[in-house]
Design a protein around this motif. Structure first.
Motif, PDB file in Angstrom:
ATOM      1  N   ALA A   1     -12.625   1.915   1.743  1.00  0.00           N
ATOM      2  CA  ALA A   1     -11.205   1.560   1.668  1.00  0.00           C
ATOM      3  C   ALA A   1     -10.504   2.412   0.616  1.00  0.00           C
ATOM      4  O   ALA A   1      -9.446   2.973   0.863  1.00  0.00           O
ATOM      5  CB  ALA A   1     -11.051   0.087   1.343  1.00  0.00           C
ATOM      6  N   THR A   2     -11.069   2.510  -0.567  1.00  0.00           N
ATOM      7  CA  THR A   2     -10.535   3.369  -1.616  1.00  0.00           C
ATOM      8  C   THR A   2     -11.687   3.934  -2.424  1.00  0.00           C
ATOM      9  O   THR A   2     -12.649   3.227  -2.710  1.00  0.00           O
ATOM     10  CB  THR A   2      -9.591   2.605  -2.571  1.00  0.00           C
TER      11      THR A   2
ATOM     12  N   HIS B   1      -6.911   1.945  -7.182  1.00  0.00           N
ATOM     13  CA  HIS B   1      -7.785   1.082  -6.381  1.00  0.00           C
ATOM     14  C   HIS B   1      -7.005  -0.099  -5.805  1.00  0.00           C
ATOM     15  O   HIS B   1      -7.104  -0.399  -4.616  1.00  0.00           O
ATOM     16  CB  HIS B   1      -8.948   0.573  -7.221  1.00  0.00           C
ATOM     17  N   ILE B   2      -6.220  -0.745  -6.639  1.00  0.00           N
ATOM     18  CA  ILE B   2      -5.470  -1.919  -6.191  1.00  0.00           C
ATOM     19  C   ILE B   2      -4.401  -1.521  -5.176  1.00  0.00           C
ATOM     20  O   ILE B   2      -4.281  -2.126  -4.117  1.00  0.00           O
ATOM     21  CB  ILE B   2      -4.851  -2.652  -7.405  1.00  0.00           C
ATOM     22  N   TYR B   3      -3.628  -0.492  -5.477  1.00  0.00           N
ATOM     23  CA  TYR B   3      -2.542  -0.084  -4.577  1.00  0.00           C
ATOM     24  C   TYR B   3      -3.082   0.652  -3.355  1.00  0.00           C
ATOM     25  O   TYR B   3      -2.515   0.557  -2.268  1.00  0.00           O
ATOM     26  CB  TYR B   3      -1.539   0.797  -5.324  1.00  0.00           C
TER      27      TYR B   3
ATOM     28  N   ARG C   1      -5.619   0.104  -1.549  1.00  0.00           N
ATOM     29  CA  ARG C   1      -6.054  -0.770  -0.458  1.00  0.00           C
ATOM     30  C   ARG C   1      -4.871  -1.155   0.427  1.00  0.00           C
ATOM     31  O   ARG C   1      -5.025  -1.337   1.622  1.00  0.00           O
ATOM     32  CB  ARG C   1      -6.708  -2.030  -1.016  1.00  0.00           C
ATOM     33  N   LYS C   2      -3.696  -1.279  -0.166  1.00  0.00           N
ATOM     34  CA  LYS C   2      -2.508  -1.680   0.591  1.00  0.00           C
ATOM     35  C   LYS C   2      -1.850  -0.493   1.284  1.00  0.00           C
ATOM     36  O   LYS C   2      -1.368  -0.617   2.402  1.00  0.00           O
ATOM     37  CB  LYS C   2      -1.496  -2.344  -0.343  1.00  0.00           C
ATOM     38  N   ASN C   3      -1.787   0.647   0.590  1.00  0.00           N
ATOM     39  CA  ASN C   3      -1.113   1.819   1.132  1.00  0.00           C
ATOM     40  C   ASN C   3      -1.834   3.077   0.639  1.00  0.00           C
ATOM     41  O   ASN C   3      -1.423   3.683  -0.349  1.00  0.00           O
ATOM     42  CB  ASN C   3       0.350   1.821   0.690  1.00  0.00           C
TER      43      ASN C   3
END
Length: 161
Positions: free
Chosen positions: A22-23, A78-80, A82-84
């Motif tokens: 994912a990332t 990593h956090i962002y 996953r969304k975009n």
């Protein structure tokens, strides 16, 4: 794809491939943290032998500043990501600007503590930055990133639908 590295006499079969992640940022962060921790321990031992506990504190403080500065970007990625995933680079740029201004304000506001040993602080900062960046580049270059979508099989001409 066949495995051409199989020794003679061994059964050659298809090479197993890893699926897309994912990332990649959390993996890069973990490897960079391991390298930074190892460098910090080595420098702290040297500082303890040469200047005592103030040198150790300076090494740890210098390393923490570098790890916080660079680790924050990877964590946000990593956090962002996953969304975009395609917007991660833009978020990195904004995070970098916020970090430069934020860290400058914090460090200039706090000033240098009286126990800080400048040469050990600077040495830790330079060593950890160089090792962190090298680890980031090497780890990122080994990531398997999917650039294009998987091909979709066209519907067959004999398909009644």
């Amino acid at each position: 794809m066949k495995d051409k590295r199989a020794p003679h006499g061994a059964v050659r079969g298809p090479v197993q491939t890893a699926g897309p992640s994912a990332t990649p940022w959390l993996n890069i962060l973990n490897k960079c943290l391991l390298v930074a921790a190892a460098a910090t321990v080595a420098l702290a031992v040297a500082a303890l032998a040469v200047t005592g506990w103030s040198g150790v504190g300076s090494v740890v403080f210098g390393s923490v500043v570098v790890v916080a500065f660079f680790g924050l970007s990877l964590l946000v990625g990593h956090i962002y990501g996953r969304k975009n995933p395609s917007g991660a680079i833009g978020v990195f740029m904004v995070t970098y600007l916020v970090k430069v201004v934020g860290f400058a304000v914090i460090l200039f506001t706090l000033g240098a503590p009286t126990w800080l040993n400048g040469p050990w602080f600077a040495a830790a900062g330079v060593v950890v930055v160089l090792l962190w960046q090298a680890t980031e580049v090497v780890t990122f270059s080994r990531q398997r990133l999917q650039l294009y979508n998987d091909p979709v099989d066209p519907p067959s001409e004999t398909d009644p639908s």
